[in-house]
Design an enzyme around this catalytic site. Sequence first.
Site, mmCIF file in Angstrom:
data_model
loop_
_atom_site.group_PDB
_atom_site.id
_atom_site.type_symbol
_atom_site.label_atom_id
_atom_site.label_comp_id
_atom_site.label_asym_id
_atom_site.label_seq_id
_atom_site.Cartn_x
_atom_site.Cartn_y
_atom_site.Cartn_z
ATOM 1 N N HIS A 1 0.878 -1.173 0.000
ATOM 2 C CA HIS A 1 0.000 0.000 0.000
ATOM 3 C C HIS A 1 0.925 1.236 0.000
ATOM 4 O O HIS A 1 2.031 1.187 0.541
ATOM 5 C CB HIS A 1 -0.823 -0.041 1.293
ATOM 6 C CG HIS A 1 -1.911 0.975 1.394
ATOM 7 N ND1 HIS A 1 -1.677 2.280 1.754
ATOM 8 C CD2 HIS A 1 -3.250 0.876 1.215
ATOM 9 C CE1 HIS A 1 -2.824 2.939 1.788
ATOM 10 N NE2 HIS A 1 -3.802 2.112 1.461
ATOM 11 N N ASP B 1 3.017 -4.943 7.852
ATOM 12 C CA ASP B 1 1.808 -4.138 7.738
ATOM 13 C C ASP B 1 0.623 -5.105 7.804
ATOM 14 O O ASP B 1 0.297 -5.778 6.830
ATOM 15 C CB ASP B 1 1.837 -3.359 6.420
ATOM 16 C CG ASP B 1 0.545 -2.600 6.176
ATOM 17 O OD1 ASP B 1 -0.373 -2.698 7.001
ATOM 18 O OD2 ASP B 1 0.464 -1.909 5.140
ATOM 19 N N GLN C 1 -4.517 -5.589 6.809
ATOM 20 C CA GLN C 1 -5.512 -6.488 6.212
ATOM 21 C C GLN C 1 -5.454 -7.887 6.817
ATOM 22 O O GLN C 1 -6.144 -8.787 6.330
ATOM 23 C CB GLN C 1 -5.315 -6.586 4.690
ATOM 24 C CG GLN C 1 -5.438 -5.271 3.950
ATOM 25 C CD GLN C 1 -6.880 -4.762 3.858
ATOM 26 O OE1 GLN C 1 -7.828 -5.469 4.200
ATOM 27 N NE2 GLN C 1 -7.047 -3.520 3.411
ATOM 28 N N LYS D 1 -10.774 -0.786 9.948
ATOM 29 C CA LYS D 1 -10.956 -1.966 9.098
ATOM 30 C C LYS D 1 -11.344 -3.185 9.918
ATOM 31 O O LYS D 1 -11.502 -4.278 9.377
ATOM 32 C CB LYS D 1 -9.662 -2.265 8.333
ATOM 33 C CG LYS D 1 -9.286 -1.205 7.301
ATOM 34 C CD LYS D 1 -8.130 -1.677 6.453
ATOM 35 C CE LYS D 1 -7.368 -0.547 5.789
ATOM 36 N NZ LYS D 1 -8.071 0.097 4.693
ATOM 37 N N CYS E 1 -4.614 2.592 -3.780
ATOM 38 C CA CYS E 1 -3.410 3.046 -3.074
ATOM 39 C C CYS E 1 -2.264 2.058 -3.242
ATOM 40 O O CYS E 1 -1.453 1.875 -2.345
ATOM 41 C CB CYS E 1 -3.657 3.301 -1.597
ATOM 42 S SG CYS E 1 -4.883 4.553 -1.286
HETATM 43 C C1 LIG Z 1 -2.351 -2.968 3.480
HETATM 44 C C2 LIG Z 1 -2.716 -1.602 3.979
HETATM 45 N N1 LIG Z 1 -1.792 -0.840 4.558
HETATM 46 C C3 LIG Z 1 -2.076 0.373 5.048
HETATM 47 C C4 LIG Z 1 -3.336 0.914 4.942
HETATM 48 C C5 LIG Z 1 -3.571 2.280 5.466
HETATM 49 O O1 LIG Z 1 -4.525 2.316 6.453
HETATM 50 P P1 LIG Z 1 -4.925 3.728 7.038
HETATM 51 O O2 LIG Z 1 -5.376 4.539 5.855
HETATM 52 O O3 LIG Z 1 -6.028 3.449 7.984
HETATM 53 O O4 LIG Z 1 -3.717 4.308 7.658
HETATM 54 C C6 LIG Z 1 -4.330 0.155 4.321
HETATM 55 C C7 LIG Z 1 -5.705 0.651 4.140
HETATM 56 O O5 LIG Z 1 -6.056 1.526 3.426
HETATM 57 C C8 LIG Z 1 -4.008 -1.124 3.822
HETATM 58 O O6 LIG Z 1 -4.932 -1.874 3.217
#
Ligand SMILES: Cc1ncc(COP(=O)(O)O)c(C=O)c1O
Lengths: 157, 434
Positions: free
Chosen positions: B149, B226, B229, B252, B392
């Site tokens: 991401h 990370d 998910q 999430k 993203c």
């Molecule tokens: C794999 C992953 N990393 C990071 C994020 C970032 O999450 P957040 O926008 O809540 O910081 C997301 C979600 O958008 C994600 O799916």
Amino acid sequence: MQLDQLYQEIILDHYKRPHGRGLRDAEDSGDRVEEAHHVNPTCGDEVTVRVATDGTVLHDISYDGMGCSISQASASVLHELLRGRGAREAFEVHEAFVELMSGRGQVTPDEDVLGDGVAFAGVARYPARVKCALLPWMAFKDAAARAGVAASPEVKA
Amino acid sequence: MTSIAIPEGMPQYDDVPRFDVARVRADFPILDREINGHPLVYLDSANTSHKPRQVLDVLDEHYARHNANVSRSVHTLGTEATEAYEGARAKVAAFINAPSVDEVVFTKNSTEAINIVAYAFSNASLRPDADPRFRLGPGDEVVISEMEHHSNIVPWQLLCERTGATLRWFPVTDQGRLDESGLEDLVTERTKIVSLVHVSNILGTVNATSRITARVREVGALLLLDCSQSVPHLPIDVVDLDADYIVFTGHKMCGPTGIGVLWGRAELLAAMPPVFGGGSMIETVTMARSTFAAPPARFEAGTPPIAEAVALGAAVDYLTGVGMRAIQWHEKELTAYALDAFGSVPDLRIFGPTVPVGRGGTISFALGDVHPHDVGQVLDSLGVQVRVGHHCAKPVCNRFGVPAMTRASFYLYTTTEEIDALVAGLEQVRKVFD
Ligand SMILES: Cc1ncc(COP(=O)(O)O)c(C=O)c1O
């Protein structure tokens, strides 16, 4: 909301059979040719619009890009509406299109000015899609400015 | 239906933990909504999940009954708020089996959690007396992957720019798996930190991390996973996972927005310099200098998202009540069902693993050459909410040669009927754009 307000036949026609697609060089060697590449960062749609002009008349507007039906059909309509027009007149059409798209569906478009562009009236009701429709028009404005034709001061877009 | 007898002594089908999806759905008020005259079919939980009544009630109750700032008051409300906030930390710690409650740092989201680690490295790099594990300079390397991401790419790009270190990455295979074939060349003595997505938010891939962890240990680097998910969808045990840091985000996992978690090994957090300065993160302050509190307070400057943390605690209770193993199994069944159903849709191309093994319930696809925006728009007119765009994760789109994808993602409240509605919607899309 009705889907066929958004995907009018005219829009789908321009999408499936785009007019004037592909970037072209100037036919007249006296023309200035400039282009602008615009990206919609939220969805990744891209378009390049190229303008060939002698400073008064927009001899050609060519384009290439990838994106959704709305952005691609919009580029096709842009080409059809503005190619061969005087710069001043072209910016009037440009202004009318921007006004239509910013109107949240409350603006009644003038078909004499906007031609097939009136089909985008429904798109103005979908805030998430307005940017798609405007993408080629914004690229056109930048390309025209680079080629030395900018919106006259009294026209604000 | 045919039934196959599983030999006695083997795990039986009924042994799999299950829950009643209809009862779970009744806990989520938003699922009663209609969209454009159709029942809501929400297939965008990888983007954000919905919140059950149990979480909404706690959020409401906190403001209505216990509202006060934390760690700063002797009065009753202040004590109640502090207990609720710290209680939520304990719940989150237990949820991921953290050896110590103090290893759980509350942040705004995953993005902030990753940035805190990156900026701690950055700050350490400016100080000759800082722990060398966090000091980066020219010649040092940070390793990520092509399936991250943006929030696990950009902070490291910026860190490398600031320190002169080099960013490297694992490629992705055509099947949408992490390509570990170059592991030995990629993770070396020069590597300071490896930061990888545990479950991809776009391809759905679950990354098996043990080989990478072993290599990271061998070269003396650190590992961040990370888990944005994975924590919402499968049982996560940080001891078992053997990472140095994990990050995840409350919205999430049935929690509210504005709250996320950085988990780090106690010894590492204690050795890291602070990132944000302000109230609550100090030990003592004079006009000339300050000393800093121990973690987690060191990384929680200012008034934290108190109600959000408390509600995240409620979300964790809710998920635990349903059972993370059961949720994982439910999504596995949905994924198998969906992959099967997608197979019947002409011109549908799946990006990522096409078998329900080593993948979660997030499936991205293309439908012929219809642009994802158009797919999403037609589906929305039928009440089906999917995400369209680059998710993203632009490098993943580039890897598969498309500017955008359409993505359906499932959660504990998703049903097979909703997948049927999606498949029927795709038929409609094909009609409009034949
Ligand atoms: C794999 C992953 N990393 C990071 C994020 C970032 O999450 P957040 O926008 O809540 O910081 C997301 C979600 O958008 C994600 O799916």
